[in-house]
Write an enzyme that holds these catalytic residues in place. Structure first.
Site, PDB file in Angstrom:
ATOM      1  N   ASP A 172     -11.146   3.295   4.379  1.00 20.29           N
ATOM      2  CA  ASP A 172     -11.435   1.860   4.280  1.00 20.29           C
ATOM      3  C   ASP A 172     -12.943   1.616   4.165  1.00 20.29           C
ATOM      4  O   ASP A 172     -13.361   0.523   3.786  1.00 20.29           O
ATOM      5  CB  ASP A 172     -10.935   1.132   5.539  1.00 20.29           C
ATOM      6  CG  ASP A 172      -9.638   0.373   5.308  1.00 20.29           C
ATOM      7  OD1 ASP A 172      -9.435  -0.105   4.176  1.00 20.29           O
ATOM      8  OD2 ASP A 172      -8.859   0.252   6.267  1.00 20.29           O
TER       9      ASP A 172
ATOM     10  N   LYS B 130       0.844  -1.209   0.000  1.00 17.54           N
ATOM     11  CA  LYS B 130       0.000   0.000   0.000  1.00 17.54           C
ATOM     12  C   LYS B 130       0.872   1.250   0.000  1.00 17.54           C
ATOM     13  O   LYS B 130       0.621   2.211  -0.738  1.00 17.54           O
ATOM     14  CB  LYS B 130      -0.937  -0.012   1.216  1.00 17.54           C
ATOM     15  CG  LYS B 130      -2.089  -0.994   1.077  1.00 17.54           C
ATOM     16  CD  LYS B 130      -2.858  -1.202   2.378  1.00 17.54           C
ATOM     17  CE  LYS B 130      -3.886  -2.326   2.209  1.00 17.54           C
ATOM     18  NZ  LYS B 130      -4.603  -2.677   3.434  1.00 17.54           N
TER      19      LYS B 130
ATOM     20  N   GLN C  65      -4.547  -1.476   9.698  1.00 19.33           N
ATOM     21  CA  GLN C  65      -4.527  -2.782   9.043  1.00 19.33           C
ATOM     22  C   GLN C  65      -5.195  -3.832   9.932  1.00 19.33           C
ATOM     23  O   GLN C  65      -4.865  -3.956  11.119  1.00 19.33           O
ATOM     24  CB  GLN C  65      -3.079  -3.187   8.706  1.00 19.33           C
ATOM     25  CG  GLN C  65      -2.958  -4.470   7.917  1.00 19.33           C
ATOM     26  CD  GLN C  65      -3.592  -4.407   6.523  1.00 19.33           C
ATOM     27  OE1 GLN C  65      -3.594  -3.363   5.868  1.00 19.33           O
ATOM     28  NE2 GLN C  65      -4.154  -5.510   6.067  1.00 19.33           N
TER      29      GLN C  65
HETATM   30  N1  GUN Z   1      -7.246  -6.530   5.966  1.00 12.18           N
HETATM   31  C1  GUN Z   1      -7.634  -7.191   4.855  1.00 12.18           C
HETATM   32  N2  GUN Z   1      -8.154  -6.337   3.952  1.00 12.18           N
HETATM   33  C2  GUN Z   1      -8.095  -5.107   4.507  1.00 12.18           C
HETATM   34  C3  GUN Z   1      -8.469  -3.811   4.044  1.00 12.18           C
HETATM   35  O1  GUN Z   1      -9.001  -3.620   2.944  1.00 12.18           O
HETATM   36  N3  GUN Z   1      -8.224  -2.803   4.911  1.00 12.18           N
HETATM   37  C4  GUN Z   1      -7.668  -2.991   6.139  1.00 12.18           C
HETATM   38  N4  GUN Z   1      -7.501  -1.930   6.926  1.00 12.18           N
HETATM   39  N5  GUN Z   1      -7.321  -4.176   6.596  1.00 12.18           N
HETATM   40  C5  GUN Z   1      -7.530  -5.223   5.775  1.00 12.18           C
END
Ligand code: GUN
Length: 294
Positions: free
Chosen positions: A120, A53, A97
């Protein structure tokens, strides 16, 4: 039938170029889109997602700030970081995350994020707005899937879409988004999950099957009708001593036999994954735009 491979990596590259151009315009007006990233603990998959990311943000010319806390961090420490991100005007989006080492903390941590920075789309305010079809940040993986379908020329309008999996991050929001009366929705939607008695009974009726169960071989060839479109959201690490890392990634779909029957299919890796990150860039840009006005 041999399936067309839906190249999520290529679609993501095209969208990222568009996002970068828009970010450059915003920067010329004095606002650099910025994301605050919080990683708690050292889950290897989470670490590699966060690295990917941040790399994508840098490539799009965006700003990112990362905080790492140990797996032993208290809820108050985690909330403290979220509050600092909430107050920081350089940060337009916040990404905590998931999963957190202690999943019981997740609800409180997500609720602490300012909904205006909830890129998110996990905050209850964002989820409520999404469900009502009001403008909001849409969760990245479901939104990315809808863009893969749209950009590949497969309409959801009037299609029967069967979603396998009911997670808060993918299955549940996807079902909602697909049911909305808009350009990415208008589908007839069926949701299957671990308590569904005969998943194949439903998936065999689908024009589009979306596998988001988190388990290899959830969708086998006998479960898919000839000519269906198959989207594989799974990212499962299975051990493979022949590789350098000792593991390889597989999706939730038994790829080769299903690809022999489907009209189109997303690979793993290189399908949905790159689109998730792209939609995070999209939402971060959108949040910065709102701050910049227009
Ligand atoms: N864990 C798995 N997918 C995601 C996501 O799209 N965002 C976040 N913050 N954690 C995740």
């Amino acid at each position: 039938m041999t399936a067309k491979i839906l190249d999520g990596k290529l679609i993501a590259q095209q969208m990222r170029a568009e996002i970068k151009a828009a970010a450059d315009e915003l920067k010329a007006r004095g606002v650099t889109p910025g994301l605050g990233v919080l990683l708690v603990g050292d889950n290897p998959a989470s670490r590699s997602y966060v690295t990917a990311k941040e790399k994508a943000l840098a490539e799009a010319g965006m700003y990112s700030e990362e905080v790492r806390l140990p797996a032993t961090a208290s809820q108050d420490e985690i909330l403290g970081v979220v509050r600092v991100f909430n107050a920081n005007p350089l940060i337009h989006g916040i990404l905590v995350q998931l999963p957190l080492p202690d999943s019981k903390m997740e609800a409180a941590v997500i609720e602490a994020i300012d909904p205006a920075k909830d890129v998110d789309g996990f905050h209850p305010v964002s989820v409520g707005k999404m469900m009502l079809g009001l403008p909001t940040f849409l969760p990245c993986t479901p939104h990315g899937i809808l863009h893969i379908l749209k950009r590949s020329g497969y309409t959801t309008d009037g299609a029967h879409v069967v979603v396998v999996g009911r997670s808060n991050i993918v299955g549940r929001p996807l079902v909602n988004m697909l049911s909305l009366k808009n350009a990415l929705g208008n589908a007839t939607v069926t949701m299957c999950h671990t308590r569904t008695k005969d998943v194949g009974h439903f998936t065999r009726q689908a024009d589009i099957v979306i596998a988001a169960a988190g388990k290899p071989n959830t969708i086998t060839a006998d479960m898919v009708r000839e000519g269906a479109v198959v989207i594989d959201v799974g990212v499962n690490r299975i051990s493979d001593p022949a590789t350098k890392t000792g593991y390889r990634l597989v999706g939730d779909v038994d790829f080769a036999p299903v690809a022999a029957k489907a009209a189109a299919i997303t690979p793993v890796p290189g399908g949905v994954g790159p689109m998730t990150i792209t939609m995070l860039l999209f939402n971060t840009l959108e949040s910065a735009r709102r701050v910049a006005g227009g």
